[in-house]
Motif scaffolding. Structure first.
Motif, PDB file in Angstrom:
ATOM      1  N   GLU A  31       0.831  -1.184   0.000  1.00  0.00           N
ATOM      2  CA  GLU A  31       0.000   0.000   0.000  1.00  0.00           C
ATOM      3  C   GLU A  31       0.874   1.246   0.000  1.00  0.00           C
ATOM      4  O   GLU A  31       1.965   1.249   0.548  1.00  0.00           O
ATOM      5  CB  GLU A  31      -0.974  -0.011   1.177  1.00  0.00           C
ATOM      6  N   GLY A  32       0.384   2.294  -0.636  1.00  0.00           N
ATOM      7  CA  GLY A  32       1.118   3.551  -0.672  1.00  0.00           C
ATOM      8  C   GLY A  32       0.894   4.330   0.617  1.00  0.00           C
ATOM      9  O   GLY A  32      -0.190   4.295   1.187  1.00  0.00           O
ATOM     10  N   TYR A  33       1.933   5.000   1.091  1.00  0.00           N
ATOM     11  CA  TYR A  33       1.768   5.798   2.297  1.00  0.00           C
ATOM     12  C   TYR A  33       2.635   7.052   2.234  1.00  0.00           C
ATOM     13  O   TYR A  33       3.548   7.168   1.426  1.00  0.00           O
ATOM     14  CB  TYR A  33       2.065   5.002   3.568  1.00  0.00           C
ATOM     15  N   LEU A  34       2.314   7.993   3.124  1.00  0.00           N
ATOM     16  CA  LEU A  34       3.022   9.253   3.212  1.00  0.00           C
ATOM     17  C   LEU A  34       3.194   9.598   4.684  1.00  0.00           C
ATOM     18  O   LEU A  34       2.236   9.507   5.461  1.00  0.00           O
ATOM     19  CB  LEU A  34       2.216  10.352   2.516  1.00  0.00           C
ATOM     20  N   ASP A  35       4.417   9.956   5.086  1.00  0.00           N
ATOM     21  CA  ASP A  35       4.689  10.379   6.464  1.00  0.00           C
ATOM     22  C   ASP A  35       4.707  11.896   6.538  1.00  0.00           C
ATOM     23  O   ASP A  35       5.261  12.565   5.650  1.00  0.00           O
ATOM     24  CB  ASP A  35       6.040   9.843   6.940  1.00  0.00           C
ATOM     25  N   ILE A  36       4.109  12.434   7.600  1.00  0.00           N
ATOM     26  CA  ILE A  36       4.078  13.877   7.842  1.00  0.00           C
ATOM     27  C   ILE A  36       4.638  14.115   9.238  1.00  0.00           C
ATOM     28  O   ILE A  36       4.094  13.599  10.226  1.00  0.00           O
ATOM     29  CB  ILE A  36       2.645  14.435   7.762  1.00  0.00           C
ATOM     30  N   ASN A  37       5.720  14.877   9.334  1.00  0.00           N
ATOM     31  CA  ASN A  37       6.288  15.235  10.631  1.00  0.00           C
ATOM     32  C   ASN A  37       5.619  16.497  11.143  1.00  0.00           C
ATOM     33  O   ASN A  37       5.411  17.446  10.393  1.00  0.00           O
ATOM     34  CB  ASN A  37       7.798  15.438  10.530  1.00  0.00           C
ATOM     35  N   LEU A  38       5.300  16.510  12.421  1.00  0.00           N
ATOM     36  CA  LEU A  38       4.697  17.675  13.071  1.00  0.00           C
ATOM     37  C   LEU A  38       5.733  18.264  14.005  1.00  0.00           C
ATOM     38  O   LEU A  38       5.927  17.779  15.120  1.00  0.00           O
ATOM     39  CB  LEU A  38       3.427  17.256  13.826  1.00  0.00           C
TER      40      LEU A  38
ATOM     41  N   LYS B 159       2.592   0.879  -3.800  1.00  0.00           N
ATOM     42  CA  LYS B 159       3.600   1.616  -3.037  1.00  0.00           C
ATOM     43  C   LYS B 159       4.231   2.755  -3.820  1.00  0.00           C
ATOM     44  O   LYS B 159       4.651   3.747  -3.249  1.00  0.00           O
ATOM     45  CB  LYS B 159       4.698   0.669  -2.559  1.00  0.00           C
ATOM     46  N   ASP B 160       4.326   2.606  -5.140  1.00  0.00           N
ATOM     47  CA  ASP B 160       5.007   3.637  -5.930  1.00  0.00           C
ATOM     48  C   ASP B 160       4.099   4.804  -6.313  1.00  0.00           C
ATOM     49  O   ASP B 160       4.496   5.687  -7.052  1.00  0.00           O
ATOM     50  CB  ASP B 160       5.639   3.021  -7.189  1.00  0.00           C
ATOM     51  N   THR B 161       2.876   4.845  -5.781  1.00  0.00           N
ATOM     52  CA  THR B 161       1.978   5.961  -6.038  1.00  0.00           C
ATOM     53  C   THR B 161       2.435   7.170  -5.226  1.00  0.00           C
ATOM     54  O   THR B 161       2.700   7.061  -4.037  1.00  0.00           O
ATOM     55  CB  THR B 161       0.531   5.599  -5.655  1.00  0.00           C
ATOM     56  N   VAL B 162       2.516   8.326  -5.867  1.00  0.00           N
ATOM     57  CA  VAL B 162       2.901   9.560  -5.189  1.00  0.00           C
ATOM     58  C   VAL B 162       1.642  10.219  -4.640  1.00  0.00           C
ATOM     59  O   VAL B 162       0.650  10.378  -5.352  1.00  0.00           O
ATOM     60  CB  VAL B 162       3.619  10.522  -6.166  1.00  0.00           C
ATOM     61  N   LEU B 163       1.661  10.582  -3.351  1.00  0.00           N
ATOM     62  CA  LEU B 163       0.527  11.241  -2.716  1.00  0.00           C
ATOM     63  C   LEU B 163       0.820  12.718  -2.519  1.00  0.00           C
ATOM     64  O   LEU B 163       1.937  13.091  -2.184  1.00  0.00           O
ATOM     65  CB  LEU B 163       0.231  10.609  -1.359  1.00  0.00           C
TER      66      LEU B 163
ATOM     67  N   LEU C 194      -8.081  15.805   6.749  1.00  0.00           N
ATOM     68  CA  LEU C 194      -7.082  15.520   5.729  1.00  0.00           C
ATOM     69  C   LEU C 194      -7.678  15.736   4.350  1.00  0.00           C
ATOM     70  O   LEU C 194      -8.806  15.314   4.079  1.00  0.00           O
ATOM     71  CB  LEU C 194      -6.598  14.072   5.811  1.00  0.00           C
ATOM     72  N   ASP C 195      -6.923  16.382   3.487  1.00  0.00           N
ATOM     73  CA  ASP C 195      -7.269  16.493   2.069  1.00  0.00           C
ATOM     74  C   ASP C 195      -6.038  15.996   1.322  1.00  0.00           C
ATOM     75  O   ASP C 195      -5.022  16.674   1.258  1.00  0.00           O
ATOM     76  CB  ASP C 195      -7.601  17.936   1.700  1.00  0.00           C
ATOM     77  N   ILE C 196      -6.121  14.768   0.815  1.00  0.00           N
ATOM     78  CA  ILE C 196      -4.983  14.129   0.156  1.00  0.00           C
ATOM     79  C   ILE C 196      -5.437  13.535  -1.167  1.00  0.00           C
ATOM     80  O   ILE C 196      -6.624  13.291  -1.377  1.00  0.00           O
ATOM     81  CB  ILE C 196      -4.372  13.008   1.029  1.00  0.00           C
ATOM     82  N   GLU C 197      -4.491  13.331  -2.072  1.00  0.00           N
ATOM     83  CA  GLU C 197      -4.827  12.680  -3.332  1.00  0.00           C
ATOM     84  C   GLU C 197      -3.608  12.032  -3.948  1.00  0.00           C
ATOM     85  O   GLU C 197      -2.511  12.558  -3.870  1.00  0.00           O
ATOM     86  CB  GLU C 197      -5.446  13.670  -4.310  1.00  0.00           C
ATOM     87  N   PRO C 198      -3.828  10.866  -4.556  1.00  0.00           N
ATOM     88  CA  PRO C 198      -2.750  10.250  -5.336  1.00  0.00           C
ATOM     89  C   PRO C 198      -2.614  11.042  -6.640  1.00  0.00           C
ATOM     90  O   PRO C 198      -3.618  11.327  -7.283  1.00  0.00           O
ATOM     91  CB  PRO C 198      -3.251   8.835  -5.610  1.00  0.00           C
ATOM     92  N   ILE C 199      -1.406  11.430  -7.006  1.00  0.00           N
ATOM     93  CA  ILE C 199      -1.256  12.229  -8.225  1.00  0.00           C
ATOM     94  C   ILE C 199      -0.452  11.543  -9.313  1.00  0.00           C
ATOM     95  O   ILE C 199      -0.579  11.879 -10.473  1.00  0.00           O
ATOM     96  CB  ILE C 199      -0.642  13.619  -7.932  1.00  0.00           C
ATOM     97  N   LEU C 200       0.378  10.595  -8.944  1.00  0.00           N
ATOM     98  CA  LEU C 200       1.158   9.855  -9.939  1.00  0.00           C
ATOM     99  C   LEU C 200       1.039   8.369  -9.664  1.00  0.00           C
ATOM    100  O   LEU C 200       1.040   7.948  -8.521  1.00  0.00           O
ATOM    101  CB  LEU C 200       2.641  10.229  -9.869  1.00  0.00           C
ATOM    102  N   GLN C 201       0.947   7.602 -10.731  1.00  0.00           N
ATOM    103  CA  GLN C 201       0.948   6.151 -10.561  1.00  0.00           C
ATOM    104  C   GLN C 201       1.644   5.516 -11.741  1.00  0.00           C
ATOM    105  O   GLN C 201       1.453   5.925 -12.884  1.00  0.00           O
ATOM    106  CB  GLN C 201      -0.470   5.617 -10.431  1.00  0.00           C
ATOM    107  N   TYR C 202       2.448   4.514 -11.459  1.00  0.00           N
ATOM    108  CA  TYR C 202       3.179   3.798 -12.491  1.00  0.00           C
ATOM    109  C   TYR C 202       2.360   2.602 -12.951  1.00  0.00           C
ATOM    110  O   TYR C 202       1.923   1.788 -12.135  1.00  0.00           O
ATOM    111  CB  TYR C 202       4.535   3.333 -11.946  1.00  0.00           C
ATOM    112  N   ASP C 203       2.113   2.499 -14.261  1.00  0.00           N
ATOM    113  CA  ASP C 203       1.393   1.373 -14.838  1.00  0.00           C
ATOM    114  C   ASP C 203       2.429   0.349 -15.283  1.00  0.00           C
ATOM    115  O   ASP C 203       3.187   0.594 -16.227  1.00  0.00           O
ATOM    116  CB  ASP C 203       0.543   1.846 -16.014  1.00  0.00           C
ATOM    117  N   LYS C 204       2.458  -0.797 -14.612  1.00  0.00           N
ATOM    118  CA  LYS C 204       3.478  -1.813 -14.900  1.00  0.00           C
ATOM    119  C   LYS C 204       3.295  -2.456 -16.265  1.00  0.00           C
ATOM    120  O   LYS C 204       4.255  -2.925 -16.859  1.00  0.00           O
ATOM    121  CB  LYS C 204       3.464  -2.879 -13.802  1.00  0.00           C
TER     122      LYS C 204
END
Length: 128
Positions: free
Chosen positions: A1-8, A110-114, A22-32
């Motif tokens: 699964e794709g994830y993103l860490d945010i430091n506070l 996992k390689d999806t950019v959020l 939270l307002d998040i979105e996947p913006i890039l995805q690699y098509d294998k």
């Protein structure tokens, strides 16, 4: 699964943050198959405008004393990227100083950019 860490940097007192927005979105995805990377708009076009990003999201938090773990996690439904989570219902949130968040989209490679559009913490106040 794709994830993103945010430091506070400042940390958030869980008692002062009843809700997590939270307002998040996947913006890039690699098509294998095609071996190409697609922007979100191209993925929507390819699917006829269907939002393929609906599903479960897991939100983890860490503190000064404990790293991300299953004990410090909320799971909820994700639709179109906007979430208002009643985090104060979880004791490990309410009684902690949160120093980081991990947003994990279940079923997203996992390689999806959020992209994070907004993270906000809200306190409920009562008027008399």
């Amino acid at each position: 699964e794709g994830y993103l860490d945010i430091n506070l940097r400042e940390g958030i007192n869980g008692e002062e943050a009843d809700f997590l927005y939270l307002d998040i979105e996947p913006i890039l995805q690699y098509d294998k198959v095609s071996k190409k990377t697609y922007w979100k708009e191209k993925l929507y076009e390819a699917l006829g405008g269907i939002n393929q990003y609906s599903g479960d999201v897991k939100v983890y938090w860490k503190t000064e004393w404990q790293n991300f773990s299953e004990e410090q996690m909320i799971t909820c439904k994700y639709v179109n990227g906007k979430l208002l989570i009643p985090a104060n219902l979880v004791p490990s949130w309410r009684f902690a100083n949160i120093t980081g968040l991990r947003i994990s989209l279940v079923g997203i490679p996992k390689d999806t950019v959020l992209r994070v559009n907004k993270v906000a913490f809200y306190k409920v106040t009562q008027k008399e």
